[in-house]
Design a protein around this motif. Structure first.
Motif, short mmCIF file in Angstrom:
data_model
loop_
_atom_site.label_atom_id
_atom_site.label_comp_id
_atom_site.label_asym_id
_atom_site.label_seq_id
_atom_site.Cartn_x
_atom_site.Cartn_y
_atom_site.Cartn_z
N HIS A 105 -19.99 59.56 -0.92
CA HIS A 105 -21.11 60.50 -0.77
C HIS A 105 -20.69 61.54 0.25
O HIS A 105 -20.72 61.30 1.46
N LYS A 106 -20.25 62.70 -0.21
CA LYS A 106 -19.64 63.72 0.64
C LYS A 106 -20.51 64.13 1.84
O LYS A 106 -19.99 64.31 2.95
N PRO A 107 -21.83 64.30 1.67
CA PRO A 107 -22.65 64.71 2.82
C PRO A 107 -22.65 63.71 3.98
O PRO A 107 -23.10 64.06 5.07
N ASN A 108 -22.14 62.50 3.76
CA ASN A 108 -21.99 61.55 4.87
C ASN A 108 -21.18 62.15 6.01
O ASN A 108 -21.36 61.78 7.17
N ASP A 109 -20.26 63.05 5.66
CA ASP A 109 -19.38 63.61 6.68
C ASP A 109 -19.74 65.03 7.09
O ASP A 109 -18.95 65.71 7.73
N HIS A 167 -24.77 59.13 19.58
CA HIS A 167 -24.35 58.00 20.42
C HIS A 167 -22.94 57.55 20.06
O HIS A 167 -22.15 57.14 20.94
N TYR A 168 -22.60 57.61 18.78
CA TYR A 168 -21.33 57.08 18.29
C TYR A 168 -20.20 58.09 18.34
O TYR A 168 -19.06 57.77 17.99
N GLY A 220 -13.11 51.92 14.99
CA GLY A 220 -11.70 51.68 14.77
C GLY A 220 -11.33 51.50 13.31
O GLY A 220 -10.35 50.84 12.98
N LEU A 221 -12.12 52.09 12.42
CA LEU A 221 -11.86 52.01 10.98
C LEU A 221 -11.00 53.19 10.54
O LEU A 221 -11.12 54.29 11.10
N LEU A 258 -18.29 57.70 13.19
CA LEU A 258 -18.64 56.28 13.14
C LEU A 258 -17.39 55.43 12.90
O LEU A 258 -17.23 54.36 13.50
N LYS A 259 -16.51 55.91 12.04
CA LYS A 259 -15.26 55.18 11.78
C LYS A 259 -14.38 55.14 13.03
O LYS A 259 -13.77 54.11 13.35
#
Length: 340
Positions: A57-61, A133-134, A74-75, A69-70
């Motif tokens: 889902h492109k809008p996630n970024d 926060h992240y 550490g993802l 978040l990754k």
């Protein structure tokens, strides 16, 4: 909706080639070390169909949410979240078509308030608090101290911004005079401008009033939130002329905020004009507006309560809790995929 999704997917796929990825990465690399005051190069256009993310889902970024978040967990950036991340603040029951048109079965949002609304569309919804926060601050602790020494006691102002589909206009000169009034006793005022408004040349009038113009960069730049976090952390007081995500971000990071309410004119289609107007007239928006139009150089108890209600400041998750949410979402996604 399915046809529209197929077209978008095809365009993204065409642009996700090795050359396109190199061009995008080079563009971001050139911006990475630029000062926050170097607003023109930080705002250079990036195509919405650029290979800016590996997400399903492109809008996630948008604004680098998924990437931040990754990094926090550490993802690898190549990992694809199996949930939809709402990219902004909603103070009513509106839901973006682009979020619900995807097949992903889970959603991530700020607060319990919003979680209840989204459960009408997805059975699995998780609130994780304000996304800032992240994000790691772009500036180090030493750099933040140095910048605060340069600025002295400073105000950071967020004007209502335009988007690719909405031109936001207001009496900027009148607003600048209001900013001057609330910033008496402060050493500096910075205006945090959105990339779209910088492309429109809106920075000139603020500069004419003696304000320093800064930006968090383009919405498809993964360093957007780290820049924004640095800008907020180096300020003493924050303000705006609209309620949006930045209000909660500022208060969450310990910076008092005031909203200088004024008439906003929108140049857009009737669909978007009605949608935005409905948001301005919603119960949630008016509730937050009432509390934040009071000029107060300290964060009030009521404001803190509103942060919990709408920004989910009480829902911030530990790394272990976030990984659990990711695991659950992945499991639901895989089960659905194998069942179809």
């Amino acid at each position: 909706m399915i046809f529209k999704r197929m077209i978008k997917s095809a365009v993204y796929k065409i642009n996700e080639n090795p050359l396109g990825k190199i061009v995008y990465k080079n563009s971001i690399a050139k911006r990475a070390d630029l000062p926050l005051t170097d607003i023109a190069p930080l705002s250079r256009p990036i195509s919405m169909f650029a290979p800016f993310t590996e997400e399903i889902h492109k809008p996630n970024d948008w604004y680098g949410h998924a990437n931040n978040l990754k990094t926090y967990l550490g993802l690898p950036r190549s990992y694809q979240f199996k949930f939809i991340m709402e990219h902004g603040l909603y103070l009513n029951d509106q839901v973006e078509d682009l979020d619900i048109e995807t097949d992903l079965p889970s959603m991530i949002t700020y607060s319990t308030y919003r979680e209840r609304i989204l459960k009408k569309y997805r059975e699995n919804v998780f609130s994780i608090g304000p996304f800032i926060h992240y994000a790691k601050s772009l500036l180090t602790e030493k750099e933040i101290i140095k910048e605060k020494m340069r600025l002295g006691k400073s105000v950071l102002f967020f004007p209502a911004h335009s988007t690719p589909v909405i031109g936001m206009e207001f009496d900027t000169a009148k607003l600048c005079r209001q900013i001057k009034k609330i910033s008496k006793g402060f050493d500096n005022v910075r205006i945090c401008l959105y990339w779209k408004d910088i492309l429109l040349g809106r920075q000139r009038i603020y500069a004419d009033f003696g304000f320093e113009c800064v930006t968090a960069g383009h919405m498809l730049d993964p360093l957007f939130l780290p820049r924004l976090k640095s800008l907020i952390l180096t300020s003493n007081f924050t303000a705006s002329n609209i309620i949006s995500s930045h209000v909660g971000f500022c208060v969450y990071l310990g910076k008092p905020h005031v909203v200088l309410e004024e008439k906003l004119n929108m140049k857009t289609t009737q669909f978007w004009k009605k949608r935005i107007t409905d948001g301005f007239e919603s119960e949630g928006y008016l509730e937050v507006l009432e509390e934040f139009t009071k000029l107060n150089y300290k964060i009030s108890k009521k404001q803190t309560e509103l942060m919990e209600k709408y920004w989910g400041t009480d829902k911030v998750r530990t790394k272990a809790q976030l990984k659990r949410i990711i695991y659950i979402s992945e499991k639901i996604y895989q089960n659905k995929k194998h069942a179809s």
